[in-house]
Design an enzyme around this catalytic site. Structure first.
Site, PDB file in Angstrom:
ATOM      1  CE1 TYR A  88      -0.390  -3.641   6.066  1.00  0.00           C
ATOM      2  CE2 TYR A  88      -1.895  -3.372   4.205  1.00  0.00           C
ATOM      3  CZ  TYR A  88      -1.632  -3.275   5.561  1.00  0.00           C
ATOM      4  OH  TYR A  88      -2.602  -2.799   6.415  1.00  0.00           O
ATOM      5  CE  LYS A  98      -1.840  -5.878   9.656  1.00  0.00           C
ATOM      6  NZ  LYS A  98      -1.581  -5.369  11.025  1.00  0.00           N
TER       7      LYS A  98
END
Length: 489
Positions: free
Chosen positions: A233, A237
């Site tokens: 994640y 990002k």
């Protein structure tokens, strides 16, 4: 009563919002409609096969939620008219060029009218498939940016990232992109090629979809850790931010980096939450008696921020930066609590123990679940040793007993084994946060607050000052009751 400048600013604006069915985006949409029903149009990008299906998702997953009850009550019989006139669900997918907008007429309308783009879409699963996480968090962000650069009237691109894009940093973490630029040796397009190559190889081997998904998840975690990030994640990002910074061109870019987003603090009412958020996985399992120990530093600050404070910062940043759209710049804002009003892990442990002692969970047999104070093990290695001695080794003995007894205890063994594996996996995923010692600097956010005050923004209505949070009141009277109200406990 005279409207404040942030509310006035929203009047007549046309805004594209991606990730519209997500937790943060819903609170953002509700806030705008409640305070400024004269917004021109909110285009909500929704994953769906067509616009009819998108509209159905709009009503089923967004408008019908409890979050909109105050707005619904305020408008009564005219509520549906408000939604149909101000909100347009659009079938699309940020993983594709032009956001996957197949309706060419609608696409042209959007390109002519959109003034602000708010990119909230994200896959927040720490262990997401690498191809999917790249498609949404990294190249999805770039696709939204490229679409925005084609819009005739666009003045601002607001991107929602995460404060943890820098990985497992320590000390004071500044609101700058330098922490990512130092790692700019990453070839992001090569990462995409590697993911596509592995996926192609797996598909050519004709292995089951479940095995492909497992391999792609493992590959994402492997690439993240190899490059210095704890999970897929935050890695994807971070790469998304890198691409936005590189390709933004003349489009003013504002990046909001929230920390761990939790339930509403005040607006539209306290304690609204949807789904089990980051820290809630631990709270829920502790309250149910399924989690008795966890690794962590009791002095670490769990940087939790209520979702409505994040939304308030988003709206204020829009108002301030839209007025300054002639400046082609990139501004980053941390929205968290560690620098001004930290919630220590030790404090959270005491609060949840007190809550569940006073209000014990009732299990499926109607019995009260008694919980002791959570055992917090000071290092991850000690935690795994503790788990091995107390649970893993006895479970292996129980496994042999079960075999000798002709699988008589199979169900009990399976449940215990599943629980132990779940706790070990949970600890592995959350150790970067339960041992996190970084403090997120908020000087840019403080400057935004001063500018907003000078510009006549009502900072009581648009409060994002974390010093106003009373942690005991919030956890005891809003957050945990909110989890119960949503049926998450």
């Amino acid at each position: 009563m005279e409207l404040d400048n942030a509310v006035k600013f929203l009047q007549g604006k046309t805004i594209l919002i991606t990730g519209a069915t997500g937790f943060l985006a819903k609170v953002f949409v509700e806030k705008i409609l409640r305070l400024q029903p004269n917004v021109n149009k909110l285009y909500l990008l929704v994953r769906a096969s067509n616009n009819k299906s998108a509209t159905q998702r709009l009503y089923d997953e967004i408008i019908s939620t409890e979050l909109f009850k105050i707005l619904r009550n305020n408008w009564g019989s005219k509520f549906d008219d408000l939604i149909s006139s101000r909100v347009k669900a659009v079938a699309g997918d940020i993983s594709f060029e032009n956001l996957g907008l197949n309706d060419s007429e609608l696409r042209e309308e959007m390109l002519k009218k959109i003034q602000i783009i708010v990119n909230v879409a994200a896959s927040t699963n720490f262990g997401e498939r690498y191809d999917d996480a790249l498609g949404i968090n990294t190249f999805g962000a770039l696709n939204v940016l490229n679409f925005g650069k084609k819009c005739d009237e666009v003045k601002l691109f607001l991107h929602i990232s995460t404060a943890y894009v820098g990985g497992e940093e320590t000390g004071i973490i500044l609101e700058k992109g330098e922490n990512l630029k130092r790692r700019n040796d990453i070839n992001i397009f090569e990462e995409k090629r590697l993911a596509e190559e592995l996926l192609s190889q797996l598909q050519n081997q004709c292995i089951p979809d479940k095995a492909i998904t497992s391999s792609m998840k493992e590959f994402g975690l492997e690439r993240a850790k190899m490059n210095g990030w704890p999970n897929t994640y935050v890695f994807t990002k971070a790469m998304g931010e890198m691409l936005l910074g590189k390709f933004k061109g003349d489009l003013p870019l504002v990046i909001i980096r929230p920390t761990i987003i939790a339930s509403t603090y005040k607006q539209p009412f306290p304690g609204w939450i949807e789904g089990v958020r980051t820290m809630d996985v631990v709270l829920v399992n502790y309250g149910k008696g399924k989690l008795t120990c966890f690794p962590g530093n009791l002095n670490s600050a769990l940087d939790v921020i209520p979702v409505d404070m994040v939304v308030n910062a988003m709206v204020v940043a829009m108002e301030v930066h839209y007025a300054q759209h002639q400046y082609s710049c990139e501004t980053i804002y941390h929205v968290g609590t560690s620098s001004k009003n930290p919630l220590k892990l030790s404090d959270l442990r005491n609060l949840v123990h007190y809550y569940f002692t006073k209000n014990p969970w009732i299990d499926t047999n109607g019995q009260k679940v008694e919980v002791g104070k959570l055992i917090v093990v000071s290092t991850i290695n000690r935690f795994f040793l503790y788990m091995k001695i107390k649970y893993v080794l006895p479970l292996k003995v129980f496994y042999l007993i079960n075999i000798l007894c002709c699988q008589r205890f199979e169900k009990i063994y399976t449940n215990l084994n599943r629980r132990v594996k779940f706790i070990l996996r949970l600890a592995e995923f959350y150790k970067p946060y339960s041992f996190f010692t970084g403090i997120f600097d908020e000087r840019n956010l403080e400057r935004l607050q001063r500018l907003a005050e000078e510009r006549g923004v009502d900072l009581a209505e648009f409060n994002f000052d974390s010093r106003s949070i009373d942690w005991e009141d919030y956890i005891m009277n809003s957050h945990i009751p909110g989890l119960l109200n949503q049926g998450l406990l």
